[in-house]
Design a protein around this motif. Structure first.
Motif, PDB file in Angstrom:
ATOM      1  N   THR A  29     -11.431   7.544   0.482  1.00  0.00           N
ATOM      2  CA  THR A  29     -11.085   6.110   0.075  1.00  0.00           C
ATOM      3  C   THR A  29     -12.382   5.708  -0.476  1.00  0.00           C
ATOM      4  OG1 THR A  29     -11.969   6.021   2.558  1.00  0.00           O
ATOM      5  CG2 THR A  29      -9.760   6.041   2.076  1.00  0.00           C
ATOM      6  N   THR A  65      -5.309   1.631  -0.395  1.00  0.00           N
ATOM      7  CA  THR A  65      -5.733   0.237  -0.683  1.00  0.00           C
ATOM      8  C   THR A  65      -4.429  -0.634  -0.708  1.00  0.00           C
ATOM      9  OG1 THR A  65      -7.728   1.011  -1.742  1.00  0.00           O
ATOM     10  CG2 THR A  65      -6.954  -1.334  -2.162  1.00  0.00           C
ATOM     11  N   LEU A  99     -10.814  -3.483   3.304  1.00  0.00           N
ATOM     12  CA  LEU A  99      -9.624  -3.852   3.608  1.00  0.00           C
ATOM     13  C   LEU A  99      -9.266  -3.248   5.237  1.00  0.00           C
ATOM     14  CD1 LEU A  99      -7.717  -3.439   0.545  1.00  0.00           C
ATOM     15  CD2 LEU A  99      -7.907  -5.539   1.817  1.00  0.00           C
ATOM     16  N   ARG A 138      -3.438  -3.594   1.745  1.00  0.00           N
ATOM     17  CA  ARG A 138      -3.403  -5.172   1.139  1.00  0.00           C
ATOM     18  C   ARG A 138      -1.743  -5.484   1.710  1.00  0.00           C
ATOM     19  NH1 ARG A 138      -6.073  -3.713  -3.793  1.00  0.00           N
ATOM     20  NH2 ARG A 138      -7.896  -4.821  -3.770  1.00  0.00           N
ATOM     21  N   THR A 155     -13.385  -0.532  -1.370  1.00  0.00           N
ATOM     22  CA  THR A 155     -12.346  -1.674  -1.048  1.00  0.00           C
ATOM     23  C   THR A 155     -11.475  -1.229   0.105  1.00  0.00           C
ATOM     24  OG1 THR A 155     -12.279  -1.992  -3.471  1.00  0.00           O
ATOM     25  CG2 THR A 155     -10.681  -2.787  -2.305  1.00  0.00           C
ATOM     26  N   ALA A 156     -11.156   0.102   0.136  1.00  0.00           N
ATOM     27  CA  ALA A 156     -10.469   0.435   1.318  1.00  0.00           C
ATOM     28  C   ALA A 156     -11.081   0.198   2.486  1.00  0.00           C
ATOM     29  CB  ALA A 156      -9.877   1.933   0.977  1.00  0.00           C
TER      30      ALA A 156
END
Length: 232
Positions: free
Chosen positions: A130, A195, A137, A199, A133-134
């Motif tokens: 990952t 990701t 999140l 989201r 960003t992952a």
């Protein structure tokens, strides 16, 4: 890479890493369990779990249980269930415990070769790692998910369990345990990127939390909202 799998249509969506217990009573699925148990040592004992999109399940040979076919319509993306525990019952049925393992997309379904459905499937990619960003999140999803659990579980002890920090594992757990529709869960299962799945889950959790807060703001008991209005 493709493979042929036994397929078990269900009214639910299975995710990798999640436990799925099943009570097997139909003869065709008893045959499936006997087939899996009889495989050579070391062979993968798994079958595909695919959610039913429309219709109802029919016996092989009496319909066309393929995506877009008659009798029952299956979603195209499913998850294999690995057999972990088998208990044979006095009536010949089985209680089994399975764990979701890997995602696949159905290429073709055969309802004639065996008593149960089989399908040619394509394995879907799983992220090897990952990114930042992952990870960010995942932290947001954990926070929102805890708030969501606080709305549906009045006892604080029910939300004290440790949630996984791994973004992919977390995304599967949230998708499987939040009170989402089969359609919502199916969309999450079909997303290849962790990701993107996180989201999507943030949007769904915020939507569900807003609905729950709105219902709680209505000045009538929730029990009355759950019952049809009286004609008197």
């Amino acid at each position: 890479m493709t493979a042929r799998l036994p397929v078990f249509p269900l009214g639910t969506v299975l995710f990798p890493g999640l436990v799925l217990p099943l009570h097997i009573f139909e003869e065709r699925y008893r045959a499936l369990v006997r087939h899996l148990v009889g495989l050579p040592e070391g062979a993968p004992r798994e079958f595909g779990v695919v959610a039913i999109a429309a219709g109802w399940e029919v016996a092989p040979g009496s319909g066309t249980p393929t995506p877009g076919g008659g009798g029952v319509t299956l979603h195209e993306v499913g998850c294999t269930a690995e057999l972990r525990q088998v208990t044979e019952l006095d009536d010949g049925g089985f209680d089994i415990v399975t764990v979701g393992r890997r995602r696949f997309r159905i290429a073709d379904v055969d309802d004639t070769a065996t008593p149960y459905l089989t399908a040619e499937v394509e394995w879907l990619p799983e992220p090897a790692g990952t990114d930042e960003t992952a990870d960010l999140l995942a932290a947001r999803v954990i926070a929102v998910f805890r708030q969501y659990l606080g709305l549906i579980r009045p006892d604080p002890e029910d939300i004290s369990e440790q949630l996984p920090e791994d973004p992919t594992v977390l995304s599967h757990l949230v998708a499987a345990t939040a009170a989402l529709t089969v359609a919502d869960r199916q969309k999450l299962l079909a997303i290849d990127d962790t990701t993107a799945r996180l989201r999507a889950e943030l949007r769904l959790l915020n939507r569900e939390a807003a609905l729950l807060r709105q219902v709680r703001a209505v000045p009538v008991p929730l029990s009355e909202l759950a019952s049809p209005p009286s004609p008197n």
